[in-house]
Design a protein around this motif. Structure first.
Motif, PDB file in Angstrom:
ATOM      1  N   ILE A 104       0.881  -1.164   0.000  1.00 19.11           N
ATOM      2  CA  ILE A 104       0.000   0.000   0.000  1.00 19.11           C
ATOM      3  C   ILE A 104       0.917   1.211   0.000  1.00 19.11           C
ATOM      4  O   ILE A 104       1.692   1.414   0.931  1.00 19.11           O
ATOM      5  N   ALA A 105       0.859   1.980  -1.059  1.00 19.26           N
ATOM      6  CA  ALA A 105       1.780   3.092  -1.241  1.00 19.26           C
ATOM      7  C   ALA A 105       1.432   4.250  -0.309  1.00 19.26           C
ATOM      8  O   ALA A 105       0.356   4.289   0.295  1.00 19.26           O
ATOM      9  N   GLY A 118       1.765   9.885  -7.847  1.00 18.77           N
ATOM     10  CA  GLY A 118       3.028  10.308  -8.436  1.00 18.77           C
ATOM     11  C   GLY A 118       3.875   9.192  -9.017  1.00 18.77           C
ATOM     12  O   GLY A 118       5.004   9.440  -9.458  1.00 18.77           O
ATOM     13  N   ILE A 119       3.355   7.972  -9.043  1.00 17.80           N
ATOM     14  CA  ILE A 119       4.116   6.838  -9.589  1.00 17.80           C
ATOM     15  C   ILE A 119       3.368   6.263 -10.785  1.00 17.80           C
ATOM     16  O   ILE A 119       2.177   5.958 -10.697  1.00 17.80           O
ATOM     17  N   ASP A 120       4.062   6.124 -11.899  1.00 15.56           N
ATOM     18  CA  ASP A 120       3.480   5.518 -13.099  1.00 15.56           C
ATOM     19  C   ASP A 120       3.618   3.999 -12.979  1.00 15.56           C
ATOM     20  O   ASP A 120       4.600   3.409 -13.438  1.00 15.56           O
ATOM     21  N   VAL A 121       2.637   3.377 -12.347  1.00 12.17           N
ATOM     22  CA  VAL A 121       2.736   1.938 -12.102  1.00 12.17           C
ATOM     23  C   VAL A 121       2.713   1.148 -13.404  1.00 12.17           C
ATOM     24  O   VAL A 121       3.273   0.043 -13.485  1.00 12.17           O
ATOM     25  N   ILE A 177       2.919  -5.610   5.119  1.00 14.43           N
ATOM     26  CA  ILE A 177       2.561  -4.754   3.992  1.00 14.43           C
ATOM     27  C   ILE A 177       3.658  -3.724   3.780  1.00 14.43           C
ATOM     28  O   ILE A 177       3.952  -2.918   4.663  1.00 14.43           O
ATOM     29  N   SER A 178       4.264  -3.725   2.610  1.00 12.90           N
ATOM     30  CA  SER A 178       5.292  -2.757   2.273  1.00 12.90           C
ATOM     31  C   SER A 178       4.639  -1.436   1.864  1.00 12.90           C
ATOM     32  O   SER A 178       3.510  -1.414   1.378  1.00 12.90           O
ATOM     33  N   ARG A 179       5.343  -0.336   2.059  1.00 11.46           N
ATOM     34  CA  ARG A 179       4.835   0.976   1.664  1.00 11.46           C
ATOM     35  C   ARG A 179       5.473   1.467   0.367  1.00 11.46           C
ATOM     36  O   ARG A 179       5.230   2.599  -0.053  1.00 11.46           O
ATOM     37  N   SER A 180       6.287   0.656  -0.273  1.00 12.18           N
ATOM     38  CA  SER A 180       6.926   1.043  -1.533  1.00 12.18           C
ATOM     39  C   SER A 180       6.939  -0.136  -2.488  1.00 12.18           C
ATOM     40  O   SER A 180       6.846  -1.306  -2.068  1.00 12.18           O
ATOM     41  N   LEU A 181       7.054   0.151  -3.774  1.00 12.41           N
ATOM     42  CA  LEU A 181       7.033  -0.892  -4.791  1.00 12.41           C
ATOM     43  C   LEU A 181       8.263  -1.785  -4.674  1.00 12.41           C
ATOM     44  O   LEU A 181       9.342  -1.319  -4.297  1.00 12.41           O
ATOM     45  N   SER A 226      -9.416   3.820  -9.763  1.00 19.04           N
ATOM     46  CA  SER A 226      -8.688   4.399 -10.889  1.00 19.04           C
ATOM     47  C   SER A 226      -7.202   4.186 -10.665  1.00 19.04           C
ATOM     48  O   SER A 226      -6.752   3.884  -9.551  1.00 19.04           O
ATOM     49  N   GLU A 227      -6.428   4.376 -11.721  1.00 23.76           N
ATOM     50  CA  GLU A 227      -4.983   4.199 -11.627  1.00 23.76           C
ATOM     51  C   GLU A 227      -4.370   5.189 -10.639  1.00 23.76           C
ATOM     52  O   GLU A 227      -3.382   4.880  -9.965  1.00 23.76           O
ATOM     53  N   GLN A 228      -4.974   6.382 -10.538  1.00 19.39           N
ATOM     54  CA  GLN A 228      -4.451   7.412  -9.641  1.00 19.39           C
ATOM     55  C   GLN A 228      -4.578   7.024  -8.169  1.00 19.39           C
ATOM     56  O   GLN A 228      -3.884   7.580  -7.317  1.00 19.39           O
TER      57      GLN A 228
END
Length: 333
Positions: free
Chosen positions: A58-59, A103-106, A76-80, A96-98
């Motif tokens: 979860i970002a 701020g990250i283009d997944v 649960i990690s907070r970063s990809l 939605s993707e947002q």
């Protein structure tokens, strides 16, 4: 291909993904609620139990709601993940993707995206999209997919899925409390879930600051359009004075929705870390009231008919004027 056939094909693709062996990254939306956390853990824990290579994320840095602290969120990690390019991204409860990671283009980071959700206004941003707008919750969808894939639920996954189900149906009070939702609840209870215990964990451990914040919100409530619209707001100073976390504001809009004659209730709050606007607006409406999601979409947000939200840089008076105009547009006097 008909819509029914397309849904069946998408469902089969997701079941195949769950029963296969591709490395996965499973994500729910930022600032997660009960369904986001419940569906995420309810999906990941059974997959990990059978040895799948799966990470969950979860970002963002927004703290998880305190009432959900009993869930096993430590993993649960907070970063990809560093190896994102080698994984399929499975998103849960993201309209939605947002909503996935600000701020990250997944899309550029993962091999492909599989989007599973129950928000009827989902933008279908995935390479595979399974969007079931008639499902009570994403947790309900996840439970069904795991069953079809032949993956056994673990006890902690049952608990997580029940949390997603009970919170998104408003303790089985909202219009999305369908026979399917109740059957899932019954099956989870048969597997050992204790409803009274989870009710106490979710709803009877509230910090005093949360109740004090609710009192401020209710004391500030404004009635517009002869009571068809009820609005209140919370500034940062209110959170500082009560010592309440941002998530403590949850419930103010629900309390206003309970007022006789209200067709739309709104809480305008100033978050600690603004994203998308100075204010976050939470909308609530009854089954026979205004479509909250339609109001939110006009302002770039989204959600469900009975619960939705958006962000705004407008003043409180400007936001109230916008909401009043939307109520009038949907329910002309």
């Amino acid at each position: 291909m008909s819509a029914t056939d397309a849904t069946a094909a998408s469902r089969a693709a997701v079941v195949a993904l769950l029963s296969g062996d591709e490395p996965l990254c499973v994500m729910a939306h930022e600032s997660p609620d009960g369904d986001a956390l419940g569906s995420l853990l309810g999906c990941v824990l059974p997959l990990q139990a059978i040895g799948r290579d799966v990470v969950c994320v979860i970002a963002g840095d927004a703290p998880f709601p305190g009432e959900l602290s009993f869930l096993p969120t430590a993993q649960i990690s907070r970063s990809l993940p560093a190896d994102a390019a080698a994984r399929v991204l499975l998103t849960l409860d993201c309209g939605s993707e947002q909503r996935i990671a600000t701020g990250i283009d997944v899309r550029s980071r993962f091999a492909r995206i599989v989007n599973v959700d129950h928000h009827h206004d989902n933008t279908c941003f995935g390479d595979v999209n399974l969007v079931l707008g008639n499902a009570s919750s994403t947790a309900e969808i996840v439970a069904g997919l795991l069953a079809e894939a032949g993956i056994e639920l673990t006890p902690d996954a049952c608990e997580a899925l029940y949390v997603g189900l009970v919170t998104d149906t408003g303790r089985f009070q909202y219009a999305n409390t369908t026979p399917q939702a109740l059957r899932l609840a019954a099956s989870l209870v048969e597997r050992g879930i204790e409803p009274a215990r989870l009710f106490a964990l979710l709803y009877e451990r509230l910090p005093l600051g949360r109740q004090l914040l609710l009192g401020i919100a209710l004391s500030r409530a404004r009635s517009e359009l002869d009571g068809r619209l009820l609005v209140t707001w919370l500034e940062r100073a209110d959170f500082d004075r009560t010592g309440a976390a941002d998530s403590a504001a949850d419930g103010a809009a629900d309390a206003l929705r309970a007022v006789d004659g209200a067709q739309l209730a709104a809480l305008i709050r100033e978050p600690a870390s603004p994203r998308g606007g100075r204010y976050k607006i939470s909308l609530r409406s009854r089954a026979d009231g205004v479509d909250s999601s339609a109001v939110a979409r006009v302002a770039g947000g989204g959600g469900h008919r009975g619960a939705a939200g958006f962000s705004s840089d407008g003043t409180i008076d400007e936001i109230i004027a916008f909401l009043a105009a939307q109520v009038v547009a949907q329910t002309p006097a």
